[in-house]
Design a protein around this motif. Sequence first.
Motif, short mmCIF file in Angstrom:
data_model
loop_
_atom_site.label_atom_id
_atom_site.label_comp_id
_atom_site.label_asym_id
_atom_site.label_seq_id
_atom_site.Cartn_x
_atom_site.Cartn_y
_atom_site.Cartn_z
N MET A 131 0.85 -1.20 0.00
CA MET A 131 0.00 0.00 0.00
C MET A 131 0.89 1.25 0.00
N ASP A 132 0.48 2.26 -0.75
CA ASP A 132 1.24 3.50 -0.85
C ASP A 132 1.42 4.13 0.53
N ILE A 133 2.65 4.59 0.83
CA ILE A 133 2.98 5.15 2.13
C ILE A 133 2.12 6.38 2.46
N LEU A 134 1.81 7.17 1.43
CA LEU A 134 0.99 8.38 1.65
C LEU A 134 -0.41 8.01 2.11
N LEU A 135 -0.96 6.93 1.52
CA LEU A 135 -2.29 6.47 1.90
C LEU A 135 -2.27 5.92 3.33
N ILE A 136 -1.21 5.19 3.67
CA ILE A 136 -1.07 4.65 5.04
C ILE A 136 -1.02 5.79 6.04
N LEU A 137 -0.23 6.83 5.74
CA LEU A 137 -0.12 7.99 6.63
C LEU A 137 -1.47 8.69 6.80
N THR A 138 -2.22 8.80 5.70
CA THR A 138 -3.53 9.45 5.77
C THR A 138 -4.49 8.67 6.65
N ILE A 139 -4.47 7.34 6.52
CA ILE A 139 -5.32 6.49 7.36
C ILE A 139 -4.94 6.65 8.84
N LEU A 140 -3.63 6.69 9.11
CA LEU A 140 -3.15 6.89 10.48
C LEU A 140 -3.59 8.24 11.03
N ILE A 141 -3.56 9.27 10.17
CA ILE A 141 -3.99 10.61 10.60
C ILE A 141 -5.47 10.61 10.95
N VAL A 142 -6.29 9.97 10.12
CA VAL A 142 -7.73 9.90 10.41
C VAL A 142 -7.97 9.21 11.75
N ILE A 143 -7.26 8.10 11.99
CA ILE A 143 -7.40 7.36 13.26
C ILE A 143 -6.98 8.23 14.43
N CYS A 144 -5.84 8.91 14.29
CA CYS A 144 -5.33 9.77 15.38
C CYS A 144 -6.24 10.97 15.61
N ALA A 145 -6.78 11.54 14.53
CA ALA A 145 -7.66 12.70 14.67
C ALA A 145 -8.95 12.31 15.39
N LEU A 146 -9.48 11.14 15.06
CA LEU A 146 -10.68 10.67 15.76
C LEU A 146 -10.36 10.34 17.22
N ALA A 147 -9.15 9.82 17.46
CA ALA A 147 -8.72 9.56 18.85
C ALA A 147 -8.60 10.88 19.61
N LEU B 132 -6.25 15.15 3.92
CA LEU B 132 -6.78 14.70 2.63
C LEU B 132 -6.25 15.56 1.48
N ILE B 133 -6.12 16.87 1.74
CA ILE B 133 -5.57 17.78 0.73
C ILE B 133 -4.10 17.46 0.50
N ALA B 134 -3.34 17.25 1.58
CA ALA B 134 -1.91 16.96 1.47
C ALA B 134 -1.66 15.66 0.72
N ALA B 135 -2.62 14.72 0.81
CA ALA B 135 -2.47 13.43 0.12
C ALA B 135 -3.11 13.44 -1.27
N ASN B 136 -3.55 14.64 -1.73
CA ASN B 136 -4.20 14.80 -3.03
C ASN B 136 -5.49 13.98 -3.14
N LEU B 137 -6.20 13.83 -2.02
CA LEU B 137 -7.46 13.09 -2.01
C LEU B 137 -8.65 14.03 -1.91
N HIS B 138 -8.37 15.33 -1.78
CA HIS B 138 -9.42 16.34 -1.66
C HIS B 138 -8.88 17.64 -2.25
N THR B 139 -9.72 18.40 -2.93
CA THR B 139 -9.21 19.56 -3.67
C THR B 139 -9.68 20.91 -3.15
N THR B 140 -10.56 20.94 -2.14
CA THR B 140 -11.03 22.22 -1.59
C THR B 140 -10.96 22.16 -0.06
N ASP B 141 -11.23 23.31 0.58
CA ASP B 141 -11.25 23.31 2.05
C ASP B 141 -12.63 23.01 2.61
N ASP B 142 -13.57 22.59 1.76
CA ASP B 142 -14.89 22.15 2.23
C ASP B 142 -14.72 20.85 3.03
#
Length: 332
Positions: A1-17, A205-215
């Motif tokens: 799995m791409d390292i950027l995607l792994i980091l993004t998943i970890l960020i989501v988990i940590c943010a929810l924590a 999500l923006i940093a990982a190029n998975l989202h393009t606006t601040d919405d």
Amino acid sequence: MDILLILTILIVICALAFDFINGFHDTANAIATSVSTKALKPRHAIIMAAFMNFIGAMTFTGVAKSITKDIADPFTLQNGSVVILAALIAAITWNLLTWYYGIPSSSSHALIGSIAGAVIASAGFSALNYSGFIKIIQALLLSPILAFVLGYIVYTIIKIIFRDNNLAKTNKQFRRVQILTAALQSYTHGTNDAQKAMGIITMALIAANLHTTDDIPFWVQFSCALAMGLGTSVGGWKIIKTVGGKIMKIRPVNGVSADLTGAAIIFGATFIHLPVSTTHVISSSILGVGSAHRVKGVNWGTAKRMLVTWVITLPISGTLGALVYFVLNAIL
């Protein structure tokens, strides 16, 4: 799995924590006065606060957008995913440390300080969005002062209006009102605090190029609201004890005044899209009410300890954010 995607998943988990921890760390402040005056039983207060926090978090996204873009530009941030993960780890560490010792520290200060520290460690001071960052810092610093002054004024007005009433009867009436004011304060807490993690996830999500606006995507808003609601349901007894009893002896009339003050300041900040520390605001409103009631009745020793923690949170969390970034960057 791409390292950027792994980091993004970890960020989501940590943010929810982070939001979960914020739930039992900061929400304790919102219900502390109603629990200490026995207006609500602890379990009932926590259930109510969990529900109202969830509703509040689902209502607004303006503060989340400010977090996303006002501290640093997520579209140009170097090693953005590593920066955000480092900031979250640092903020969670400080939150757990202060919770363990029962100190009502600020989750907002911890998160914003950690982001700034990690950004500076990654790309230098020039990477900070100074106009947005200073605006956020000003809101964090001014809101407790406003809460203290407004708390003093609100209680003084209530004291004048009810000065000829029987004290015991008045407190009994205000105990009922306090159920509503505690609910209102829990709601406003959700409108501001839950949004910080929403902004962090959107930034990632923006940093990982998975989202393009601040919405803020709906799934982000819903998951953060749910995490904070669940965290609230756990409770934060140590901080409830500090805020509810160690600052001053709170009676229902004091609690209503403090709740109304805290809710007004927090919702005002939410309305203009600025993050504030609910811990600072609520504690300062109690100090303001206590000063209007009887200056000698305030435990200024506890207030001093809280003030020291407030002052050191930004620099310590900033340093932690930078250190964690260097470690993660070396590993990755």
